[in-house]
Design an enzyme around this catalytic site. Structure first.
Site: not given
Ligand code: SAH
Ligand code: SF4
Length: 388
Positions: A90, A103, A110, A114, A117, A166, A347
């Protein structure tokens, strides 16, 4: 066929030489691709005919197929690009008065994992190539120019943030040529201050980026101490905060700005107490010695929930109280506005579609049980995601 989007200008010069052409022709070619959005070599009328003919048989300018496009109520646009083999990534355009920020994603999924996320939650499939990183910008810039009816030479995108899916510094080899293309005056001509790499803290690569291509740096901190950061950002176990700050201080010697942006995702009852704000203030101020502290601005990001996170966003009052401690301590602190959350473009909500190719055994070794202490009143009904 070689995809010309993969090359920075020096790389395109090498490619021209391989074709038996003069290096300097790469500049003209680069401008056709990245300033005019042209994909067809036959239309590049001022290029030598010999080069056009060779390009027709050996090279392509291959954009990414758009799987879907969504426009949010606030004008934010999110593209889903198909990158093959069941993966999709994306890219988000955020319009603001006087500027347009793109962005960009650097990986399908990834591996850092985390806790808060959506991308990390999905696991990791693969690194994107330089061509796939640049293709996101190429598509957005020329699509938006057409839509907005911009005059030739007018730019739709003025800022780039490597804050999509990522960890860009875990895809360093592909990242650097892509950054150079963004910065090149014959390419997108963005200034180093307007291109930001955001990292969860890959210390050796922060050191390399400083020497290879110092752009603005944002570091995802999210905790004022190693105990909590180990839980939230598992990479901290490898590169703890003291090492991370040392790398950031080194970076500042060549950075285009005289501060590092620290990102801090506000998680209700996890990292948002006034005591934690004071600890963060003490951390960035240091003990007065040259070997501690960090010249920084702090950007608080209210947590954007996604299914199955088990975490909650801090209340506006709690975010404001946290920010006040830092501001009163003399640290410039901003609260990031949530954009595009009605299309899951905010985010940490970018998830695309990722085939997790890390073996289950590896992932369960990497993920340790979570021991985050929450305030009792915030704990009701909330559970931090445990190891997958
Ligand atoms: N991998 C890089 C860049 C991508 S994430 C990094 O971690 O820095 C961009 C920013 O969004 C990071 O600061 C990240 O920590 C933050 N983020 C991730 N998930 C989030 C969520 N659910 N809500 C708010 N911010 C989030
Ligand atoms: Fe990866 Fe960044 Fe998400 Fe962490 S916050 S899992 S490093 S994309």
């Amino acid at each position: 066929m070689v995809n010309l989007l993969q090359f920075d200008r020096a790389g395109l010069g090498d490619f021209c030489e391989q074709l038996g052409e003069k290096r300097f022709r790469a500049t003209q070619l680069f401008r056709w691709i990245h300033q005019r959005g042209e994909r067809d070599p036959a239309a590049m009328t001022d290029l030598a005919k010999s080069l056009r003919d060779k390009l027709a048989t050996s090279a392509v300018i291959e954009a990414l197929p758009v799987a879907s496009e969504q426009v949010a109520a606030d004008g934010t646009i999110k593209w889903l690009f198909d990158v093959g083999a069941g993966d999709a990534i994306e890219t988000v355009f955020i319009p603001e008065p006087g500027r347009g920020t793109l962005c960009i994603s650097s990986q399908a999924g990834c591996a850092v994992n985390c806790r808060f996320c959506a991308t990390g939650h999905q696991g990791f499939s693969r690194n994107l190539s330089s061509a796939e990183i640049v293709a996101q910008l190429w598509h957005a810039e020329f699509d938006l120019r057409r839509r907005l009816g911009l005059a030739p030479g007018e730019r739709a995108i003025t800022n780039v943030v490597m804050m999509g899916m990522g960890e860009p510094l875990q895809n360093y080899a592909a990242l650097v040529p892509a950054l150079r293309t963004m910065l090149d005056d014959h390419g997108y001509g963005l200034s180093r201050r307007r291109v930001t790499v955001s990292t969860s803290g890959v210390v050796p690569m922060i050191e390399r980026l400083r020497d290879d291509c110092p752009v603005a740096l944002a570091v995802s901190l999210h905790a004022p101490d190693d105990v909590l950061r180990d839980e939230l950002v598992p990479l901290n176990r490898k590169y703890p905060i003291a090492e991370l700050f040392a790398a950031c201080r080194g970076y500042l010697e060549r950075a285009p700005r005289d501060f590092i942006t620290l990102e801090y995702c506000m998680l209700d009852g996890v990292n948002d107490s006034p005591e934690q704000a004071s600890a963060l203030l003490a951390l960035v101020r240091g003990n007065g010695g040259a070997d501690s502290g960090l010249a920084c601005k702090i950007n608080l990001i209210p947590f954007n929930p996604f299914p199955a996170s088990g975490l909650h966003r801090s209340s506006p009052a709690r975010v404001a109280a946290f920010a006040a401690v830092l501001q009163e301590g003399g640290i410039v602190t901003t609260v990031r506005k949530t954009r595009g959350d009605d299309i899951a473009a905010a985010c940490g909500q970018l998830a695309g579609e990722v085939q997790d190719r890390t073996r289950v055994a590896e992932r369960s070794v990497r993920a340790v049980p979570v021991r985050i202490q929450r305030r009792p009143e915030a704990a009701a009904g909330a559970r931090v995601r445990s190891a997958p």
